[in-house]
Design a protein around this motif. Sequence first.
Motif, PDB file in Angstrom:
ATOM      1  N   LEU A  11       0.460  -1.527   0.581  1.00 15.52           N
ATOM      2  CA  LEU A  11      -0.204   0.244   0.023  1.00 15.52           C
ATOM      3  C   LEU A  11       1.063   0.963  -0.225  1.00 15.52           C
ATOM      4  O   LEU A  11       0.455   1.876  -0.756  1.00 15.52           O
ATOM      5  N   ILE A  12       2.123   1.321   0.723  1.00 23.64           N
ATOM      6  CA  ILE A  12       2.918   2.653   1.035  1.00 23.64           C
ATOM      7  C   ILE A  12       3.378   2.284  -0.694  1.00 23.64           C
ATOM      8  O   ILE A  12       3.469   3.648  -0.964  1.00 23.64           O
ATOM      9  N   TYR A  13       4.528   1.295  -0.900  1.00 22.05           N
ATOM     10  CA  TYR A  13       5.224   1.571  -2.247  1.00 22.05           C
ATOM     11  C   TYR A  13       4.025   1.622  -3.400  1.00 22.05           C
ATOM     12  O   TYR A  13       5.163   2.157  -4.729  1.00 22.05           O
ATOM     13  N   GLY A  14       3.196   1.027  -3.544  1.00 25.03           N
ATOM     14  CA  GLY A  14       2.079   0.515  -5.098  1.00 25.03           C
ATOM     15  C   GLY A  14       2.164  -0.234  -5.285  1.00 25.03           C
ATOM     16  O   GLY A  14       3.652  -0.831  -5.263  1.00 25.03           O
ATOM     17  N   ARG A  15       1.479  -0.122  -7.027  1.00 26.78           N
ATOM     18  CA  ARG A  15       1.483  -1.560  -7.339  1.00 26.78           C
ATOM     19  C   ARG A  15       2.120  -1.888  -8.630  1.00 26.78           C
ATOM     20  O   ARG A  15       2.544  -2.394  -8.491  1.00 26.78           O
ATOM     21  N   PRO A  16       3.135  -0.652  -9.416  1.00 28.24           N
ATOM     22  CA  PRO A  16       4.204  -0.919  -9.970  1.00 28.24           C
ATOM     23  C   PRO A  16       4.974  -1.339  -9.453  1.00 28.24           C
ATOM     24  O   PRO A  16       5.612  -3.024  -9.500  1.00 28.24           O
ATOM     25  N   ILE A  17       5.922  -0.972  -7.798  1.00 32.24           N
ATOM     26  CA  ILE A  17       7.061  -1.910  -7.148  1.00 32.24           C
ATOM     27  C   ILE A  17       6.263  -3.063  -6.518  1.00 32.24           C
ATOM     28  O   ILE A  17       6.931  -4.213  -6.838  1.00 32.24           O
ATOM     29  N   GLU A  18       5.475  -2.669  -6.121  1.00 38.15           N
ATOM     30  CA  GLU A  18       4.200  -4.453  -6.297  1.00 38.15           C
ATOM     31  C   GLU A  18       4.990  -5.839  -7.089  1.00 38.15           C
ATOM     32  O   GLU A  18       5.582  -7.182  -6.517  1.00 38.15           O
ATOM     33  N   ARG A  19       4.299  -5.340  -8.071  1.00 38.74           N
ATOM     34  CA  ARG A  19       5.274  -5.979  -9.860  1.00 38.74           C
ATOM     35  C   ARG A  19       5.675  -6.019  -9.293  1.00 38.74           C
ATOM     36  O   ARG A  19       6.620  -7.443 -10.487  1.00 38.74           O
ATOM     37  N   LEU A  20       7.127  -5.944  -9.223  1.00 44.48           N
ATOM     38  CA  LEU A  20       8.495  -5.869  -9.732  1.00 44.48           C
ATOM     39  C   LEU A  20       8.990  -7.017  -8.534  1.00 44.48           C
ATOM     40  O   LEU A  20       9.778  -7.648  -8.547  1.00 44.48           O
ATOM     41  N   CYS A  21       9.057  -6.765  -7.323  1.00 41.83           N
ATOM     42  CA  CYS A  21       9.682  -6.804  -5.585  1.00 41.83           C
ATOM     43  C   CYS A  21       8.731  -8.190  -5.360  1.00 41.83           C
ATOM     44  O   CYS A  21       9.122  -8.733  -4.506  1.00 41.83           O
ATOM     45  N   GLU A  22       7.220  -8.494  -5.837  1.00 40.65           N
ATOM     46  CA  GLU A  22       6.183  -9.444  -5.384  1.00 40.65           C
ATOM     47  C   GLU A  22       7.661 -10.844  -4.871  1.00 40.65           C
ATOM     48  O   GLU A  22       7.619 -11.013  -5.971  1.00 40.65           O
ATOM     49  N   GLY A  23       7.036 -11.285  -3.977  1.00 38.80           N
ATOM     50  CA  GLY A  23       8.023 -12.323  -3.353  1.00 38.80           C
ATOM     51  C   GLY A  23       9.640 -12.685  -3.258  1.00 38.80           C
ATOM     52  O   GLY A  23      10.187 -13.382  -3.213  1.00 38.80           O
ATOM     53  N   LEU A  24      10.015 -11.525  -3.326  1.00 37.13           N
ATOM     54  CA  LEU A  24      11.305 -11.493  -3.155  1.00 37.13           C
ATOM     55  C   LEU A  24      11.435 -10.624  -1.703  1.00 37.13           C
ATOM     56  O   LEU A  24      11.024  -9.082  -1.238  1.00 37.13           O
ATOM     57  N   PRO A  25      13.094 -11.161  -1.258  1.00 35.07           N
ATOM     58  CA  PRO A  25      13.710 -10.236  -0.050  1.00 35.07           C
ATOM     59  C   PRO A  25      13.428  -8.719  -0.043  1.00 35.07           C
ATOM     60  O   PRO A  25      13.744  -8.778  -1.411  1.00 35.07           O
ATOM     61  N   LEU A  26      12.961  -7.935   0.517  1.00 38.97           N
ATOM     62  CA  LEU A  26      13.225  -6.196   0.466  1.00 38.97           C
ATOM     63  C   LEU A  26      14.051  -5.903   1.265  1.00 38.97           C
ATOM     64  O   LEU A  26      14.377  -6.231   2.361  1.00 38.97           O
ATOM     65  N   TYR A  27      14.965  -5.049   0.813  1.00 38.28           N
ATOM     66  CA  TYR A  27      16.292  -4.351   1.417  1.00 38.28           C
ATOM     67  C   TYR A  27      15.590  -2.737   1.238  1.00 38.28           C
ATOM     68  O   TYR A  27      15.352  -2.072   0.529  1.00 38.28           O
ATOM     69  N   HIS A  28      15.678  -1.925   2.855  1.00 36.09           N
ATOM     70  CA  HIS A  28      14.996  -0.747   2.679  1.00 36.09           C
ATOM     71  C   HIS A  28      16.267   0.054   2.914  1.00 36.09           C
ATOM     72  O   HIS A  28      17.677  -0.442   3.548  1.00 36.09           O
TER      73      HIS A  28
END
Length: 113
Positions: free
Chosen positions: A96-113
């Motif tokens: 919800l914070i990062y938005g749909r385009p980023i979700e499609r790119l990163c879904e299912g992967l580890p996220l590093y902030h």
Amino acid sequence: TMTIDNGKKVVDVHVRAGLYSSDTIFDYSSGYIATRLFSRNACFIMKINKNYIPDVKEIGRQAFERQTMKKIYSPNNVWVQFQSDSSVFGKTKDWLIYGRPIERLCEGLPLYH
């Protein structure tokens, strides 16, 4: 290659370089950038700092200049070095914070902030 959607304020950059291939999304609507490194099978996310990251229109202008004038110099090159500590998998709240385009790119992967 670079794709710019001025209406949605999203820039999608694809770098095809074998082991060093990556996809990056600049989502100006959510205010975040996500880079997916294929060699590491991970996504790196950071907040857009308007002092260092050019506006979507400026990125388009610079890309056009570079395409038409192959050796143009610009002091606005963006280089980022990530020093990640730990990763998390994206939760509904994150998307919800990062938005749909980023979700499609990163879904299912580890996220590093």
